[in-house]
Design a protein around this motif. Structure first.
Motif, PDB file in Angstrom:
ATOM      1  N   UNK A  91       0.823  -1.203   0.000  1.00 49.45           N
ATOM      2  CA  UNK A  91       0.000   0.000   0.000  1.00 49.45           C
ATOM      3  C   UNK A  91       0.860   1.257   0.000  1.00 49.45           C
ATOM      4  N   UNK A  92       0.243   2.349  -0.397  1.00 45.59           N
ATOM      5  CA  UNK A  92       0.913   3.646  -0.366  1.00 45.59           C
ATOM      6  C   UNK A  92       1.281   4.003   1.069  1.00 45.59           C
ATOM      7  N   UNK A  93       0.406   3.701   2.006  1.00 47.64           N
ATOM      8  CA  UNK A  93       0.702   3.974   3.418  1.00 47.64           C
ATOM      9  C   UNK A  93       1.953   3.213   3.867  1.00 47.64           C
ATOM     10  N   UNK A  94       2.052   1.942   3.479  1.00 50.03           N
ATOM     11  CA  UNK A  94       3.203   1.131   3.865  1.00 50.03           C
ATOM     12  C   UNK A  94       4.508   1.693   3.297  1.00 50.03           C
ATOM     13  N   UNK A  95       4.498   2.082   2.046  1.00 44.68           N
ATOM     14  CA  UNK A  95       5.718   2.605   1.437  1.00 44.68           C
ATOM     15  C   UNK A  95       6.111   3.941   2.080  1.00 44.68           C
ATOM     16  N   UNK A  96       5.133   4.786   2.393  1.00 42.93           N
ATOM     17  CA  UNK A  96       5.409   6.078   3.018  1.00 42.93           C
ATOM     18  C   UNK A  96       6.026   5.899   4.404  1.00 42.93           C
ATOM     19  N   UNK A 120       2.744   3.695 -10.532  1.00 45.94           N
ATOM     20  CA  UNK A 120       3.072   3.226  -9.184  1.00 45.94           C
ATOM     21  C   UNK A 120       3.496   4.413  -8.343  1.00 45.94           C
ATOM     22  N   UNK A 121       3.694   4.147  -7.065  1.00 46.30           N
ATOM     23  CA  UNK A 121       4.403   5.076  -6.192  1.00 46.30           C
ATOM     24  C   UNK A 121       5.734   4.417  -5.879  1.00 46.30           C
ATOM     25  N   UNK A 122       6.794   5.215  -5.896  1.00 49.91           N
ATOM     26  CA  UNK A 122       8.152   4.670  -5.862  1.00 49.91           C
ATOM     27  C   UNK A 122       9.069   5.587  -5.055  1.00 49.91           C
ATOM     28  N   UNK A 123      10.011   4.973  -4.341  1.00 53.04           N
ATOM     29  CA  UNK A 123      11.073   5.706  -3.646  1.00 53.04           C
ATOM     30  C   UNK A 123      12.334   4.849  -3.682  1.00 53.04           C
ATOM     31  N   UNK A 124      13.475   5.503  -3.619  1.00 52.56           N
ATOM     32  CA  UNK A 124      14.758   4.799  -3.611  1.00 52.56           C
ATOM     33  C   UNK A 124      15.587   5.361  -2.464  1.00 52.56           C
ATOM     34  N   UNK A 125      16.078   4.440  -1.597  1.00 55.94           N
ATOM     35  CA  UNK A 125      16.772   4.846  -0.382  1.00 55.94           C
ATOM     36  C   UNK A 125      18.040   4.015  -0.216  1.00 55.94           C
ATOM     37  N   UNK A 126      19.128   4.687   0.166  1.00 58.51           N
ATOM     38  CA  UNK A 126      20.359   3.972   0.511  1.00 58.51           C
ATOM     39  C   UNK A 126      20.432   3.926   2.027  1.00 58.51           C
ATOM     40  N   UNK A 127      20.428   2.703   2.593  1.00 57.68           N
ATOM     41  CA  UNK A 127      20.427   2.600   4.044  1.00 57.68           C
ATOM     42  C   UNK A 127      21.804   2.949   4.620  1.00 57.68           C
ATOM     43  N   UNK A 128      21.869   3.055   5.918  1.00 60.58           N
ATOM     44  CA  UNK A 128      23.109   3.510   6.564  1.00 60.58           C
ATOM     45  C   UNK A 128      24.254   2.515   6.446  1.00 60.58           C
ATOM     46  N   UNK A 129      23.984   1.341   5.873  1.00 58.58           N
ATOM     47  CA  UNK A 129      25.026   0.341   5.632  1.00 58.58           C
ATOM     48  C   UNK A 129      25.453   0.324   4.170  1.00 58.58           C
ATOM     49  N   UNK A 130      24.881   1.219   3.366  1.00 61.73           N
ATOM     50  CA  UNK A 130      25.249   1.327   1.963  1.00 61.73           C
ATOM     51  C   UNK A 130      24.406   0.501   1.014  1.00 61.73           C
ATOM     52  N   UNK A 131      23.397  -0.203   1.513  1.00 63.20           N
ATOM     53  CA  UNK A 131      22.534  -1.028   0.677  1.00 63.20           C
ATOM     54  C   UNK A 131      21.420  -0.149   0.093  1.00 63.20           C
ATOM     55  N   UNK A 132      21.168  -0.297  -1.211  1.00 62.11           N
ATOM     56  CA  UNK A 132      20.153   0.511  -1.891  1.00 62.11           C
ATOM     57  C   UNK A 132      18.867  -0.310  -2.015  1.00 62.11           C
ATOM     58  N   UNK A 133      17.774   0.283  -1.541  1.00 58.00           N
ATOM     59  CA  UNK A 133      16.454  -0.342  -1.567  1.00 58.00           C
ATOM     60  C   UNK A 133      15.535   0.499  -2.443  1.00 58.00           C
ATOM     61  N   UNK A 134      14.903  -0.152  -3.430  1.00 61.69           N
ATOM     62  CA  UNK A 134      13.905   0.500  -4.268  1.00 61.69           C
ATOM     63  C   UNK A 134      12.539   0.019  -3.799  1.00 61.69           C
TER      64      UNK A 134
END
Length: 139
Positions: A91-96, A120-134
């Motif tokens: 859901x959009x709520x979950x991704x937010x 879709x709704x989309x975001x891309x984040x690099x976590x504090x360990x350097x792993x990239x999550x889309x």
């Protein structure tokens, strides 16, 4: 024939912290975790508690993770590599909430949550360990 593809996330003596972080952020389930000491790697006793191998689940997906055996192994690897992990969410709520939780705990937004051309709704984040999550949710 290839039977499965399971990503292996490699860390630099902070795999234990990364696993705890993934449990907190993604509600990951740790299936197995073995330290260097558990598997008999005793060349550097100060690293006995480093993770030799672990298995965790995100949803129905398996991931392996561990610390590099040789400390210098990660020095030549860019933290912003060419690999990222795509997570389909419900859901959009979950991704937010997930994007917000990642950023509030030291991750960096690479692409802020937005509506995409692929509906879709989309975001891309690099976590504090350097792993990239889309992060993606179909509308």
């Amino acid at each position: 024939m290839i039977q499965a593809s399971i990503p292996f996330l490699l860390f630099n003596d902070d795999c234990e912290q990364a696993l705890a972080y993934y449990v907190e952020i993604f509600n990951a389930e740790i299936i197995e975790k073995m330290t260097f000491e558990d598997v008999g790697y005793t060349e550097d006793r100060q690293r006995n508690n480093c993770i030799a191998n672990s298995t965790f689940k995100l949803g129905n997906n398996l991931f392996y993770a561990g610390d590099a055996v040789e400390k210098g192994d990660l020095q030549t690897v860019s933290k912003n590599s060419r690999i990222s992990f795509w997570l389909e969410l419900d859901s959009l709520e979950e991704i937010a909430v997930l994007e917000s939780n990642l950023i509030s705990t030291g991750s960096v937004s690479l692409v802020a949550l937005h509506k995409t051309f692929w509906e879709s709704h989309y975001a891309k984040v690099q976590d504090r360990f350097g792993i990239v999550w889309e992060l993606n949710v179909q509308n």
